[in-house]
Each structure stands twice: as structure tokens, then as C-alpha cells.
Write a protein that holds these residues in place. Structure first.
Motif, short mmCIF file in Angstrom:
data_model
loop_
_atom_site.label_atom_id
_atom_site.label_comp_id
_atom_site.label_asym_id
_atom_site.label_seq_id
_atom_site.Cartn_x
_atom_site.Cartn_y
_atom_site.Cartn_z
N GLY A 153 8.81 9.47 0.67
CA GLY A 153 9.29 10.69 -0.18
C GLY A 153 8.38 10.61 -1.48
N LEU A 154 7.82 9.88 -1.73
CA LEU A 154 7.24 9.53 -3.00
C LEU A 154 5.81 10.44 -3.16
CD1 LEU A 154 7.25 6.06 -3.84
CD2 LEU A 154 8.73 7.74 -4.94
N ARG A 155 5.45 10.91 -1.75
CA ARG A 155 4.17 11.64 -1.68
C ARG A 155 2.94 11.07 -2.19
NH1 ARG A 155 6.09 18.20 -2.33
NH2 ARG A 155 8.00 17.90 -1.22
N VAL A 156 2.86 9.76 -1.91
CA VAL A 156 1.55 9.04 -2.08
C VAL A 156 0.99 8.77 -0.62
CG1 VAL A 156 2.55 8.32 -4.28
CG2 VAL A 156 2.87 6.87 -2.19
N ASN A 157 -0.15 8.19 -0.75
CA ASN A 157 -0.98 7.89 0.46
C ASN A 157 -1.76 6.65 0.55
OD1 ASN A 157 -2.81 8.38 2.55
ND2 ASN A 157 -1.96 10.35 2.68
N GLY A 158 -1.61 5.96 1.65
CA GLY A 158 -2.40 4.71 1.60
C GLY A 158 -3.88 4.99 1.66
N LYS A 159 -4.34 6.12 1.93
CA LYS A 159 -5.80 6.32 1.86
C LYS A 159 -6.36 6.59 0.59
CE LYS A 159 -5.92 11.41 2.71
NZ LYS A 159 -6.51 12.42 3.56
N TYR A 160 -5.60 6.81 -0.52
CA TYR A 160 -5.79 6.79 -1.91
C TYR A 160 -5.51 5.48 -2.57
CZ TYR A 160 -5.85 11.72 -0.77
OH TYR A 160 -5.95 12.90 -0.31
N GLY A 161 -5.13 4.65 -1.75
CA GLY A 161 -4.92 3.12 -2.56
C GLY A 161 -6.24 2.43 -2.90
N VAL A 162 -6.05 1.43 -3.65
CA VAL A 162 -7.23 0.89 -4.15
C VAL A 162 -7.89 0.16 -3.22
CG1 VAL A 162 -7.92 -1.16 -5.78
CG2 VAL A 162 -6.13 0.34 -6.47
N GLU A 163 -7.32 -0.57 -2.13
CA GLU A 163 -7.89 -1.26 -1.30
C GLU A 163 -8.89 -0.45 -0.21
OE1 GLU A 163 -4.48 -3.79 -2.50
OE2 GLU A 163 -4.78 -1.62 -1.97
N LYS A 164 -8.06 0.65 0.02
CA LYS A 164 -9.08 1.69 0.90
C LYS A 164 -10.42 2.08 0.07
CE LYS A 164 -9.08 4.47 4.44
NZ LYS A 164 -9.26 4.04 6.00
N ILE A 165 -10.24 2.50 -1.06
CA ILE A 165 -11.23 3.20 -1.67
C ILE A 165 -12.22 1.97 -1.97
CG2 ILE A 165 -12.00 4.00 -4.06
CD1 ILE A 165 -10.33 5.88 -2.33
N LEU A 166 -11.85 0.71 -2.39
CA LEU A 166 -12.84 -0.21 -2.76
C LEU A 166 -13.42 -0.64 -1.53
CD1 LEU A 166 -11.08 -2.56 -5.34
CD2 LEU A 166 -12.93 -0.66 -5.80
N GLY A 167 -12.88 -0.61 -0.21
CA GLY A 167 -13.34 -1.02 1.15
C GLY A 167 -14.39 -0.04 1.39
N GLY A 168 -13.97 1.24 1.30
CA GLY A 168 -15.09 2.25 1.62
C GLY A 168 -16.14 2.12 0.65
N LYS A 169 -16.26 1.77 -0.32
CA LYS A 169 -17.50 1.74 -1.41
C LYS A 169 -18.21 0.42 -1.28
CE LYS A 169 -15.33 4.05 -5.55
NZ LYS A 169 -16.51 4.95 -5.59
N ALA A 170 -17.46 -0.69 -0.70
CA ALA A 170 -18.22 -1.70 -0.36
C ALA A 170 -18.98 -1.60 0.96
CB ALA A 170 -17.05 -3.05 -0.11
N ARG A 171 -18.41 -0.89 1.92
CA ARG A 171 -19.02 -0.87 3.13
C ARG A 171 -20.24 0.02 2.91
NH1 ARG A 171 -13.75 -1.79 4.96
NH2 ARG A 171 -13.75 -3.33 6.40
N SER A 172 -20.33 1.19 1.97
CA SER A 172 -21.33 2.04 1.83
C SER A 172 -22.43 1.19 1.20
CB SER A 172 -20.79 3.17 0.85
OG SER A 172 -19.89 4.00 1.59
N ALA A 173 -22.10 0.17 0.37
CA ALA A 173 -23.32 -0.56 -0.44
C ALA A 173 -23.48 -1.67 0.34
CB ALA A 173 -22.52 -0.82 -1.66
#
Length: 299
Positions: A151-171
Motif C-alpha cells: 500500500g506504500l506504492r513503492v516498487n522493488g524494481k526501483y530499489g537500490v539493489e535492482k538499480i546497482l545490479g543493472g549498472k554492474a551488469r551493463s559495465a
């Protein structure tokens, strides 16, 4: 108020931070968004420590120049678990550790004074009583905490781990997991029965205050207010020695040894773990400091 729901938000399993609807209603958050970041150093070796929140609103701009600079210079990314690699193993581990045949519905296992709160929470999530039959108290607590935070209207896909994991894989930056889902769930599974029940009742009792608690938590995280995060992470149920020992202190001690091993290989890791693990007297930084490492606050 036993405040397990707060722990779920800042330290409990990254594996459980699933998606939920997102909306742009966070305009009152601090304009200066600089979560705490530390450097660990000793004898020419370096590492970076960054406390995370596993699920965030879409428009929180936490990835600023200081974090980007040190993330780019790091050799590897270190997280609690790598959810992308774990995949279905998360659900399998929860099924294996979190279920015991013969357990009745949650309603039969909690204080009757909490029945109305449980009804409201289950109605919001569209879950019937029977879905929690055979679910151990700690596993039911995690499921209900996830339901309450939807109900907080937040999302795991915007969480820190998801973002950093994507950046790490891209690099093409390697990713190391400190734990597996089985290891994480195991810490909960080994809690004493009375602690598990207290955890379950805590989530149910706190659910109606989840939004206000999260907003306060997010503001403290964005401004790097580690003292307030430490207070949140040691209040109520988490002030109980055995619970804190299992869910925070023991894990921090294990991580501290693994971080040292990584640094001794000559690698420079960027370590992103739940913010509660980097706050308080038994934090990862404190343990590294006691092992002779210099801790410098960068942001």
C-alpha cells in the motif's frame, strides 16, 4: 509496537521486496538526497559501504555524483543476495524452510485482540485465512509485511539493489552475493518460537502505520541520518538480544569476515546492504574498525 515492520523495510530480506503500484506522491521528500556512504581502507586496500532500502518510489534520485564516482571505480558489486541469479530458488527456499504441516491458520495463533487488524490486512491483500495454514510464524510475518508495504506504492524494481545490479551488469562488473535466500531465511527459521510469534503479531499490529513509518524512514535514509536509522533498527522487538543477534549482529559478523577476504584479494568492492546493517553499535563498519580498518564517511 514491536517495530518489526521497520526492520523489514530497511534490513529484512531483499528477496522479499516485490513490486507494487507506483505513483508520484513523494514531492515532500528532502530535496537533498544523499544517503550515507563510507570508505573502508587499510594498507592501500579500499572498499565502499552503502546502506540500502530494498524498495523505493520511482522518482527518488539517490544515485548522485558521489555514489556514481565510487561505484564506477569499484571492481565488483557486493550485495546481500543476487536476486537475478537466485530466481526461483527464493520461492523454493521459502517453501522448504517456512512451512510445517499441521499448523493452523494464523488467526488461531495470534492474540485475539489483533483479529480485526488481521482481517483488514488480509482484505487489502485479497488473501483468505486458509492461505497461511502450515505457514510458520516467521514466514507468515514476512508475507504479511510484504502485503502491508504494498500500500506504500513503492516498487522493488526501483530499489537500490535492482538499480546497482543493472549498472554492474551493463559495465561487466562482477557481482558477489554475501548470502543465498536459503541462508537469509535460515536466520529467521532458527528464531525461538516466541520470537517468531512476536514478529508475526508485530507486523499485524503495525500495518496501519506502515505509510507514515516508511515516509519517515525514507527521509532519514535520503539525508544520511544514520543515528535515526539506528534507533529504528534497535527499537521494540529488535531490542530483544536474541532477535537482534540473529537478524543483524550474526549476519554482520559473517559479512565483515567476507568483506575482509574480498579486500585481501586486492579487489575494491562496492558493498550495498540493508541500511540497518550499517547503523548502530554492531554495524559492519564498527566490526571492520575493530579489525583495524579505517572508516571514512564520504557522504
Amino acid at each position: 509496537m514491536r517495530h518489526f515492520l521497520i526492520l523489514f523495510m530497511i534490513a529484512a530480506l531483499a528477496a522479499c521486496s516485490g513490486p507494487s503500484p507506483v505513483t508520484d506522491d513523494w514531492a515532500d521528500m528532502p530535496s537533498k538526497q544523499e544517503p550515507a556512504l563510507w570508505q573502508v581502507s587499510k594498507g592501500g586496500k579500499k572498499a565502499y559501504l552503502f546502506g540500502t532500502i530494498h524498495a523505493l518510489p520511482a522518482d527518488i534520485m539517490w544515485y548522485g555524483p558521489e555514489i556514481a564516482k565510487h561505484f564506477d571505480t569499484a571492481d565488483i558489486l557486493v550485495m546481500e543476495i543476487d536476486a537475478k541469479v537466485e530466481g526461483n530458488a527464493i520461492g523454493v527456499a521459502l517453501q522448504q524452510l517456512g512451512n510445517t504441516k499441521g499448523l493452523g491458520p494464523v488467526r488461531q495463533r495470534i492474540d485475539p485482540d489483533l483479529h480485526d487488524e488481521l482481517t483488514a490486512l488480509q482484505k487489502a491483500g485479497g488473501w483468505e485465512d486458509g492461505i497461511f495454514a502450515n505457514r510458520e510464524d516467521w514466514a507468515a510475518a514476512l508475507a504479511l509485511a510484504s502485503m502491508a508495504t504494498q500500500g506504500l506504492r513503492v516498487n522493488g524494481k526501483y530499489g537500490v539493489e535492482k538499480i546497482l545490479g543493472g549498472k554492474a551488469r551493463s559495465a561487466n562488473k562482477p557481482i558477489i552475493a554475501l548470502e543465498t535466500a536459503t541462508i537469509q531465511f535460515g536466520y529467521f527459521d532458527r528464531l525461538a518460537p516466541e520470537a517468531q510469534k512476536a514478529m508475526l503479531e508485530s507486523v499485524i499490529a503495525e500495518a496501519q502505520n506502515a505509510k507514515a513509518a516508511y515516509r519517515k524512514l525514507l527521509a532519514n535514509w535520503l539525508t544520511g541520518n544514520v543515528a535515526e536509522l539506528a534507533l529504528s533498527a534497535k527499537s521494540g522487538l529488535m531490542h530483544t538480544k536474541d532477535v537482534r543477534q540473529s537478524l543483524l549482529t550474526d549476519r554482520n559478523r559473517d559479512w565483515h569476515a567476507k568483506i575482509i577476504a574480498i579486500m585481501n584479494k586486492g579487489q575494491t568492492p562496492f558493498i550495498a546492504v540493508g541500511a540497518a546493517h550499517l547503523a548502530g553499535h554492531d554495524s559492519v563498519q564498527q566490526m571492520l574498525s575493530e579489525s583495524g580498518y579505517t572508516i571514512t564517511r564520504l557522504q
